[in-house]
Design a protein around this motif. Structure first.
Motif, PDB file in Angstrom:
ATOM      1  N   SER A 208       7.564 -10.291  -2.637  1.00 17.41           N
ATOM      2  CA  SER A 208       6.780 -10.508  -2.515  1.00 17.41           C
ATOM      3  C   SER A 208       6.854 -10.767  -0.666  1.00 17.41           C
ATOM      4  O   SER A 208       5.861 -10.458  -0.191  1.00 17.41           O
ATOM      5  CB  SER A 208       7.816 -12.246  -1.744  1.00 17.41           C
ATOM      6  N   ARG A 209       7.330  -9.008  -0.308  1.00 14.19           N
ATOM      7  CA  ARG A 209       7.456  -8.117   0.865  1.00 14.19           C
ATOM      8  C   ARG A 209       5.829  -7.208   0.712  1.00 14.19           C
ATOM      9  O   ARG A 209       5.805  -6.810   1.705  1.00 14.19           O
ATOM     10  CB  ARG A 209       8.312  -7.616   1.030  1.00 14.19           C
ATOM     11  N   THR A 210       6.099  -6.779  -0.732  1.00 15.23           N
ATOM     12  CA  THR A 210       5.065  -5.787  -0.695  1.00 15.23           C
ATOM     13  C   THR A 210       3.277  -6.956  -0.725  1.00 15.23           C
ATOM     14  O   THR A 210       3.010  -7.443  -1.874  1.00 15.23           O
ATOM     15  CB  THR A 210       4.658  -5.289  -2.543  1.00 15.23           C
ATOM     16  N   PRO A 211       2.588  -6.372   0.223  1.00 14.31           N
ATOM     17  CA  PRO A 211       1.195  -7.590   0.083  1.00 14.31           C
ATOM     18  C   PRO A 211       0.629  -7.049  -0.955  1.00 14.31           C
ATOM     19  O   PRO A 211      -0.534  -8.097  -1.327  1.00 14.31           O
ATOM     20  CB  PRO A 211       0.654  -6.517   0.539  1.00 14.31           C
ATOM     21  N   ALA A 212       0.944  -6.128  -1.786  1.00 12.68           N
ATOM     22  CA  ALA A 212      -0.025  -5.968  -3.086  1.00 12.68           C
ATOM     23  C   ALA A 212       0.562  -6.796  -4.057  1.00 12.68           C
ATOM     24  O   ALA A 212      -0.339  -6.949  -5.422  1.00 12.68           O
ATOM     25  CB  ALA A 212      -0.133  -4.462  -3.374  1.00 12.68           C
ATOM     26  N   GLY A 213       1.682  -7.272  -3.960  1.00 13.81           N
ATOM     27  CA  GLY A 213       1.809  -8.414  -4.700  1.00 13.81           C
ATOM     28  C   GLY A 213       2.891  -7.985  -6.141  1.00 13.81           C
ATOM     29  O   GLY A 213       2.687  -8.340  -6.696  1.00 13.81           O
ATOM     30  N   ARG A 214       2.842  -6.535  -5.901  1.00 18.21           N
ATOM     31  CA  ARG A 214       3.577  -6.116  -7.581  1.00 18.21           C
ATOM     32  C   ARG A 214       4.757  -5.337  -6.982  1.00 18.21           C
ATOM     33  O   ARG A 214       4.759  -4.243  -6.307  1.00 18.21           O
ATOM     34  CB  ARG A 214       2.693  -5.729  -8.195  1.00 18.21           C
ATOM     35  N   TRP A 215       5.433  -4.725  -8.157  1.00 15.81           N
ATOM     36  CA  TRP A 215       6.191  -3.130  -8.352  1.00 15.81           C
ATOM     37  C   TRP A 215       4.660  -2.107  -8.454  1.00 15.81           C
ATOM     38  O   TRP A 215       3.836  -2.186  -8.877  1.00 15.81           O
ATOM     39  CB  TRP A 215       7.077  -3.060  -8.672  1.00 15.81           C
ATOM     40  N   GLY A 216       4.974  -0.957  -7.948  1.00 10.53           N
ATOM     41  CA  GLY A 216       4.141   0.434  -8.234  1.00 10.53           C
ATOM     42  C   GLY A 216       4.756   0.571  -9.494  1.00 10.53           C
ATOM     43  O   GLY A 216       5.742   0.459 -10.141  1.00 10.53           O
ATOM     44  N   PHE A 235      -7.780  20.747   4.696  1.00  8.07           N
ATOM     45  CA  PHE A 235      -7.160  20.816   6.153  1.00  8.07           C
ATOM     46  C   PHE A 235      -6.200  19.915   6.822  1.00  8.07           C
ATOM     47  O   PHE A 235      -6.411  18.621   7.661  1.00  8.07           O
ATOM     48  CB  PHE A 235      -8.437  20.207   7.305  1.00  8.07           C
ATOM     49  N   VAL A 236      -5.345  19.363   5.425  1.00  6.41           N
ATOM     50  CA  VAL A 236      -4.501  17.961   5.194  1.00  6.41           C
ATOM     51  C   VAL A 236      -3.449  18.898   5.536  1.00  6.41           C
ATOM     52  O   VAL A 236      -2.588  19.456   3.939  1.00  6.41           O
ATOM     53  CB  VAL A 236      -4.801  16.645   4.589  1.00  6.41           C
ATOM     54  N   THR A 237      -2.136  18.632   6.212  1.00  3.24           N
ATOM     55  CA  THR A 237      -0.558  18.866   5.963  1.00  3.24           C
ATOM     56  C   THR A 237      -0.405  18.517   6.955  1.00  3.24           C
ATOM     57  O   THR A 237      -0.610  18.919   7.812  1.00  3.24           O
ATOM     58  CB  THR A 237      -0.972  21.177   6.230  1.00  3.24           C
ATOM     59  N   GLY A 238       0.986  18.003   6.726  1.00  5.94           N
ATOM     60  CA  GLY A 238       2.019  17.932   7.537  1.00  5.94           C
ATOM     61  C   GLY A 238       2.158  16.666   7.624  1.00  5.94           C
ATOM     62  O   GLY A 238       2.869  16.355   8.380  1.00  5.94           O
ATOM     63  N   THR A 239       1.930  15.756   7.136  1.00  5.26           N
ATOM     64  CA  THR A 239       1.575  14.848   7.124  1.00  5.26           C
ATOM     65  C   THR A 239       2.602  14.010   6.054  1.00  5.26           C
ATOM     66  O   THR A 239       3.161  14.549   5.141  1.00  5.26           O
ATOM     67  CB  THR A 239       0.376  13.636   6.166  1.00  5.26           C
ATOM     68  N   ALA A 240       2.320  12.664   5.933  1.00  2.94           N
ATOM     69  CA  ALA A 240       3.764  11.743   5.165  1.00  2.94           C
ATOM     70  C   ALA A 240       2.708   9.965   5.194  1.00  2.94           C
ATOM     71  O   ALA A 240       2.908   9.676   5.593  1.00  2.94           O
ATOM     72  CB  ALA A 240       5.209  11.192   5.843  1.00  2.94           C
ATOM     73  N   ILE A 241       2.461  10.373   3.479  1.00  6.12           N
ATOM     74  CA  ILE A 241       1.601   9.488   3.340  1.00  6.12           C
ATOM     75  C   ILE A 241       2.603   7.972   1.740  1.00  6.12           C
ATOM     76  O   ILE A 241       2.903   8.301   1.296  1.00  6.12           O
ATOM     77  CB  ILE A 241       0.326  10.397   2.453  1.00  6.12           C
ATOM     78  N   PRO A 242       2.222   6.709   2.947  1.00  8.72           N
ATOM     79  CA  PRO A 242       3.189   6.051   2.008  1.00  8.72           C
ATOM     80  C   PRO A 242       2.284   5.652   1.123  1.00  8.72           C
ATOM     81  O   PRO A 242       0.808   5.194   1.455  1.00  8.72           O
ATOM     82  CB  PRO A 242       3.370   5.245   3.071  1.00  8.72           C
ATOM     83  N   VAL A 243       2.889   5.024  -0.127  1.00 10.10           N
ATOM     84  CA  VAL A 243       1.743   4.450  -1.053  1.00 10.10           C
ATOM     85  C   VAL A 243       3.069   3.757  -1.848  1.00 10.10           C
ATOM     86  O   VAL A 243       3.293   3.737  -3.118  1.00 10.10           O
ATOM     87  CB  VAL A 243       1.919   6.040  -2.808  1.00 10.10           C
ATOM     88  N   ASP A 244       2.445   2.442  -1.241  1.00 12.29           N
ATOM     89  CA  ASP A 244       3.349   1.461  -1.801  1.00 12.29           C
ATOM     90  C   ASP A 244       2.864   0.201  -1.381  1.00 12.29           C
ATOM     91  O   ASP A 244       3.645  -0.951  -0.904  1.00 12.29           O
ATOM     92  CB  ASP A 244       3.963   1.328  -0.289  1.00 12.29           C
ATOM     93  N   GLY A 245       1.397  -0.225  -1.483  1.00 15.72           N
ATOM     94  CA  GLY A 245       1.278  -1.255  -1.694  1.00 15.72           C
ATOM     95  C   GLY A 245       0.761  -2.539  -0.492  1.00 15.72           C
ATOM     96  O   GLY A 245       0.935  -3.053  -0.234  1.00 15.72           O
ATOM     97  N   GLY A 246       1.737  -1.586   0.399  1.00 15.25           N
ATOM     98  CA  GLY A 246       1.394  -2.258   2.006  1.00 15.25           C
ATOM     99  C   GLY A 246       2.984  -2.702   2.148  1.00 15.25           C
ATOM    100  O   GLY A 246       2.998  -2.805   3.743  1.00 15.25           O
ATOM    101  N   PHE A 247       3.796  -2.407   0.879  1.00 16.25           N
ATOM    102  CA  PHE A 247       5.231  -2.637   1.810  1.00 16.25           C
ATOM    103  C   PHE A 247       5.655  -1.865   3.639  1.00 16.25           C
ATOM    104  O   PHE A 247       6.097  -2.576   3.861  1.00 16.25           O
ATOM    105  CB  PHE A 247       6.307  -1.829   1.040  1.00 16.25           C
ATOM    106  N   SER A 248       5.624  -1.108   3.732  1.00 12.76           N
ATOM    107  CA  SER A 248       5.993  -0.207   5.199  1.00 12.76           C
ATOM    108  C   SER A 248       4.680  -0.730   6.126  1.00 12.76           C
ATOM    109  O   SER A 248       5.497  -0.657   7.165  1.00 12.76           O
ATOM    110  CB  SER A 248       6.095   0.930   4.870  1.00 12.76           C
ATOM    111  N   VAL A 249       4.174  -1.258   6.027  1.00 12.36           N
ATOM    112  CA  VAL A 249       3.131  -1.777   6.825  1.00 12.36           C
ATOM    113  C   VAL A 249       3.006  -3.633   6.973  1.00 12.36           C
ATOM    114  O   VAL A 249       2.834  -4.644   8.227  1.00 12.36           O
ATOM    115  CB  VAL A 249       1.764  -1.836   7.253  1.00 12.36           C
ATOM    116  N   ASN A 250       4.141  -3.829   6.518  1.00  9.85           N
ATOM    117  CA  ASN A 250       4.409  -5.869   6.325  1.00  9.85           C
ATOM    118  C   ASN A 250       5.863  -6.198   7.229  1.00  9.85           C
ATOM    119  O   ASN A 250       7.052  -5.189   6.575  1.00  9.85           O
ATOM    120  CB  ASN A 250       4.493  -6.101   4.775  1.00  9.85           C
ATOM    121  N   ILE A 251       5.899  -7.264   8.377  1.00  7.56           N
ATOM    122  CA  ILE A 251       7.154  -6.844   8.591  1.00  7.56           C
ATOM    123  C   ILE A 251       7.817  -8.338   7.722  1.00  7.56           C
ATOM    124  O   ILE A 251       6.975  -8.931   7.356  1.00  7.56           O
ATOM    125  CB  ILE A 251       7.344  -7.748   9.858  1.00  7.56           C
TER     126      ILE A 251
END
Ligand code: NDP
Length: 251
Positions: A208-216, A235-251
């Motif tokens: 319910s918290r994951t905007p995509a509405g499912r587990w990955g 040219f992409v280095t030092g990043t940390a990329i969430p792959v989470d169906g939007g979990f980390s941007v949803n309060i």
């Protein structure tokens, strides 16, 4: 741009779960794969799955918390394939407990499996990666960002992964090595299967918290791994990329 033909990738914990799915993503782009894991039977099975993608695959039985094992795994890559271009530091574990009940031994197991392993394996791989330029992909977690009452060691290790990644990115940029972290959301694997059984309502709470509405699914991580391993991310280095169906941007 995403072609990995002629490249060689080593994937720790590549014999199951997210590691195998990422290894398959790299294999689908043409990379030869070295699977690194403790369980020889699982390693052999993963090798068979990867070969079905039409690439070369091999495996090494190794404990990534052990410096000699990591050095031997890198030697195996050199011996079997002659080079190493991509290292995925994916092996991981969790021991759940509130901080004041977590033993020092359990703390050390989690930190060494999730964090120290990435330090050891990357350092072992560095000489080979720097020969032709290379890619390091470190696997973090939602607990690279958030805290959790039952996840002190896990969160500390996964927060550390992000900082290790940034430091590798800066230190090894002159060698044309890009280091990035992937922060998976809640993914259906052996690691989370037990938590779903132990923690009442966890499955539904995540859904319910994951905007995509499912587990990955593990395969949700294969595309980002292929991107971060390929010239498309040079040219992409030092990043940390969430792959989470939007979990980390949803309060
Ligand atoms: P699994 O339990 O399915 O896989 C863990 C892998 O790590 C196995 O292949 C295992 O191999 C390997 N491994 C563990 N310890 C060692 C060791 N000491 N030496 C060598 N290999 C080891 O878990 P996941 O696929 O879910 O997890 C993979 C990564 O993704 C981990 O870093 C985890 O923290 C991270 N992650 C997972 C999430 C999820 O929701 N599932 C979310 C966020 C991050 P073997 O059995 O041979 O020891």
């Amino acid at each position: 741009m995403f072609d990995l033909g002629g490249r060689v990738a080593a994937v720790t914990g590549g014999n199951g779960g997210i590691g195998l799915a990422m290894a398959e993503g790299l294999a689908r782009c043409g990379a030869s794969i070295l699977v690194i894991g403790r369980n020889a039977e699982k390693n052999a099975k993963a090798e068979g799955i990867l070969k079905k993608h039409g690439v070369e695959a091999a495996s090494v039985t190794a404990d990534v918390t052990n410096e000699d094992d990591c050095a031997a795994a890198v030697d195996a890559a050199k011996e079997k394939f002659g080079r190493l271009d991509i290292l995925v530091n994916n092996a991981g574990t969790n021991i759940r407990n509130v901080p004041h009940k977590l033993s020092l031994a359990d703390w050390q197991t989690v930190i060494s499996t999730n964090l120290t392993s990435a330090f050891i394996c990357s350092n072992a791989a560095y000489p080979l990666l720097s020969e032709n330029g290379g890619k390091i992909i470190n696997i973090g977690s939602m607990l690279s960002i958030f805290g959790s009452s039952y996840g002190a060691a896990y969160a500390a290790s996964k927060g550390g992964i992000v900082q290790l990644t940034k430091s590798q990115a800066v230190a090894w940029a002159p060698d044309n090595i890009q280091a990035n972290a992937i922060l998976p959301g809640w993914i259906n694997t052996d690691l989370t299967r037990q938590a779903r059984i132990d923690v009442d309502g966890l499955h539904e709470r995540i859904e319910s918290r994951t905007p995509a509405g499912r587990w990955g699914d593990p395969d949700d991580l294969s595309g980002i791994a292929a991107f971060l391993a390929s010239p498309a991310s040079d040219f992409v280095t030092g990043t940390a990329i969430p792959v989470d169906g939007g979990f980390s941007v949803n309060i």
